[in-house]
Write a protein that holds these residues in place. Structure first.
Motif, PDB file in Angstrom:
ATOM      1  N   ARG A  91       0.816  -1.232   0.000  1.00  0.00           N
ATOM      2  CA  ARG A  91       0.000   0.000   0.000  1.00  0.00           C
ATOM      3  C   ARG A  91       0.840   1.269   0.000  1.00  0.00           C
ATOM      4  NH1 ARG A  91      -5.521  -2.069   1.745  1.00  0.00           N
ATOM      5  NH2 ARG A  91      -6.239  -0.096   0.900  1.00  0.00           N
ATOM      6  N   GLY A  93       2.419   1.956  -3.124  1.00  0.00           N
ATOM      7  CA  GLY A  93       2.624   2.187  -4.544  1.00  0.00           C
ATOM      8  C   GLY A  93       3.694   1.313  -5.185  1.00  0.00           C
ATOM      9  N   SER A  96       2.187  -0.951  -7.885  1.00  0.00           N
ATOM     10  CA  SER A  96       1.824  -0.134  -9.056  1.00  0.00           C
ATOM     11  C   SER A  96       3.057   0.220  -9.883  1.00  0.00           C
ATOM     12  CB  SER A  96       1.139   1.162  -8.605  1.00  0.00           C
ATOM     13  OG  SER A  96      -0.046   0.860  -7.911  1.00  0.00           O
TER      14      SER A  96
HETATM   15  C1  LIG Z   1      -1.254  -7.117  -4.814  1.00  0.00           C
HETATM   16  C2  LIG Z   1       0.045  -6.451  -4.367  1.00  0.00           C
HETATM   17  C3  LIG Z   1       1.203  -6.896  -5.253  1.00  0.00           C
HETATM   18  C4  LIG Z   1      -0.135  -4.940  -4.476  1.00  0.00           C
HETATM   19  O1  LIG Z   1       1.071  -4.323  -4.076  1.00  0.00           O
HETATM   20  P1  LIG Z   1       1.054  -2.907  -3.328  1.00  0.00           P
HETATM   21  O2  LIG Z   1       2.431  -2.373  -3.334  1.00  0.00           O
HETATM   22  O3  LIG Z   1       0.384  -3.071  -2.008  1.00  0.00           O
HETATM   23  O4  LIG Z   1       0.110  -2.095  -4.312  1.00  0.00           O
HETATM   24  P2  LIG Z   1      -0.097  -0.538  -4.411  1.00  0.00           P
HETATM   25  O5  LIG Z   1       0.409   0.153  -3.164  1.00  0.00           O
HETATM   26  O6  LIG Z   1       0.485  -0.083  -5.698  1.00  0.00           O
HETATM   27  O7  LIG Z   1      -1.658  -0.449  -4.492  1.00  0.00           O
HETATM   28  C5  LIG Z   1      -2.371  -0.707  -3.303  1.00  0.00           C
HETATM   29  C6  LIG Z   1      -3.843  -0.710  -3.644  1.00  0.00           C
HETATM   30  O8  LIG Z   1      -4.173  -1.958  -4.225  1.00  0.00           O
HETATM   31  C7  LIG Z   1      -5.272  -2.521  -3.531  1.00  0.00           C
HETATM   32  N1  LIG Z   1      -5.191  -3.974  -3.591  1.00  0.00           N
HETATM   33  C8  LIG Z   1      -4.152  -4.761  -3.271  1.00  0.00           C
HETATM   34  N2  LIG Z   1      -4.495  -6.052  -3.487  1.00  0.00           N
HETATM   35  C9  LIG Z   1      -5.761  -6.054  -3.976  1.00  0.00           C
HETATM   36  C10 LIG Z   1      -6.668  -7.058  -4.384  1.00  0.00           C
HETATM   37  N3  LIG Z   1      -6.365  -8.361  -4.362  1.00  0.00           N
HETATM   38  N4  LIG Z   1      -7.908  -6.672  -4.807  1.00  0.00           N
HETATM   39  C11 LIG Z   1      -8.238  -5.372  -4.857  1.00  0.00           C
HETATM   40  N5  LIG Z   1      -7.424  -4.381  -4.484  1.00  0.00           N
HETATM   41  C12 LIG Z   1      -6.204  -4.719  -4.036  1.00  0.00           C
HETATM   42  C13 LIG Z   1      -5.142  -1.987  -2.137  1.00  0.00           C
HETATM   43  O9  LIG Z   1      -6.377  -2.031  -1.483  1.00  0.00           O
HETATM   44  C14 LIG Z   1      -4.713  -0.548  -2.421  1.00  0.00           C
HETATM   45  O10 LIG Z   1      -5.840   0.197  -2.804  1.00  0.00           O
HETATM   46  P3  LIG Z   1      -5.916   1.774  -2.577  1.00  0.00           P
HETATM   47  O11 LIG Z   1      -4.776   2.365  -3.367  1.00  0.00           O
HETATM   48  O12 LIG Z   1      -7.252   2.147  -3.144  1.00  0.00           O
HETATM   49  O13 LIG Z   1      -5.761   1.948  -1.136  1.00  0.00           O
HETATM   50  C15 LIG Z   1       0.366  -6.764  -2.868  1.00  0.00           C
HETATM   51  O14 LIG Z   1      -0.735  -6.363  -2.091  1.00  0.00           O
HETATM   52  C16 LIG Z   1       0.660  -8.232  -2.595  1.00  0.00           C
HETATM   53  O15 LIG Z   1       1.811  -8.668  -2.671  1.00  0.00           O
HETATM   54  N6  LIG Z   1      -0.393  -8.999  -2.239  1.00  0.00           N
HETATM   55  C17 LIG Z   1      -0.234 -10.410  -1.920  1.00  0.00           C
HETATM   56  C18 LIG Z   1       0.095 -11.218  -3.134  1.00  0.00           C
HETATM   57  C19 LIG Z   1      -0.945 -11.055  -4.228  1.00  0.00           C
HETATM   58  O16 LIG Z   1      -2.150 -11.134  -3.981  1.00  0.00           O
HETATM   59  N7  LIG Z   1      -0.469 -10.823  -5.459  1.00  0.00           N
HETATM   60  C20 LIG Z   1      -1.331 -10.571  -6.601  1.00  0.00           C
HETATM   61  C21 LIG Z   1      -1.862 -11.790  -7.233  1.00  0.00           C
HETATM   62  S1  LIG Z   1      -0.663 -12.543  -8.323  1.00  0.00           S
END
Ligand SMILES: CC(C)(COP(=O)(O)OP(=O)(O)OC[C@H]1O[C@@H](n2cnc3c(N)ncnc32)[C@H](O)[C@@H]1OP(=O)(O)O)[C@@H](O)C(=O)NCCC(=O)NCCS
Length: 170
Positions: A91, A93, A96
């Motif tokens: 969370r 970025g 992203s």
């Molecule tokens: C998904 C992931 C890579 C995002 O990385 P991050 O650095 O947290 O992402 P960002 O900071 O760029 O974006 C965060 C946003 O994504 C959203 N988000 C993260 N995972 C999400 C999901 N599965 N569904 C919907 N939204 C999600 C967060 O709520 C947040 O939303 P906001 O900006 O409105 O608050 C990370 O949360 C992660 O490693 N999750 C566990 C593994 C996973 O599920 N990987 C993806 C499937 S392959």
């Protein structure tokens, strides 16, 4: 924070952060994504240009990989995944920035699009749409609208049956 190519010496950190990001309730059980990654690194579809790490110097805090699958066994198309960010860095970025850099590279290489299986609520923000809309059919029909494509050039985007790199075993 910096995004750069993954190098071999990053892999222990990449496995560890992927384990942490995908961990379920049992901290000892290895998430399937870690084994998938291990296999992808030796898969014929592996392309070092599309395996990126996010680094908060000197710590590797995130990773994304896209590997070569194909449409109708003949047209190469990249499939994204897994993508993971260390829980303590989520969370902010990082995810992203990894996705944006991956897309920039794919576009710079003139690729017409890139596919993934994921949550439309998250990937929709990067311009992913249901792949079915473009006639790209997944190997498992139950994926439905979770199988998505980010289109860069609709005119040259192939349609047909998509298959991930062999390591996905699907
Ligand atoms: C998904 C992931 C890579 C995002 O990385 P991050 O650095 O947290 O992402 P960002 O900071 O760029 O974006 C965060 C946003 O994504 C959203 N988000 C993260 N995972 C999400 C999901 N599965 N569904 C919907 N939204 C999600 C967060 O709520 C947040 O939303 P906001 O900006 O409105 O608050 C990370 O949360 C992660 O490693 N999750 C566990 C593994 C996973 O599920 N990987 C993806 C499937 S392959």
């Amino acid at each position: 924070m910096q995004i750069r190519d993954e190098v071999f010496d990053d892999r222990a950190a990449v496995f560890a952060l992927t384990h942490a990001a995908f961990a379920g309730t049992d901290p000892v059980a290895e998430p399937a994504e870690v084994d998938l990654l291990r296999n992808l690194f030796t898969d014929p579809g592996y392309d070092p240009h599309y395996s990126l790490v996010a680094v908060d110097t000197p710590v590797v805090i995130g990773h994304v990989i896209a590997t070569w699958g194909s449409i109708d066994d003949s047209k190469p198309v990249l499939g994204v995944g897994p993508v993971a960010v260390s829980p303590e860095y989520q969370r902010n970025g990082v995810g992203s920035m990894l996705m944006q850099t991956l897309h920039d590279r794919a576009q710079a290489q003139g690729l017409p699009g890139i596919v993934l299986l994921g949550d439309p609520k998250y990937y929709g923000r990067f311009g992913y749409e249901a792949a079915a809309k473009y006639g790209i059919v997944p190997s498992d029909p139950s994926w439905g609208d979770y199988f998505m494509v980010r289109v860069f050039d609709e005119a040259t985007l192939p349609a047909g049956n998509f298959r991930y790199a062999a390591s996905f075993a699907c």
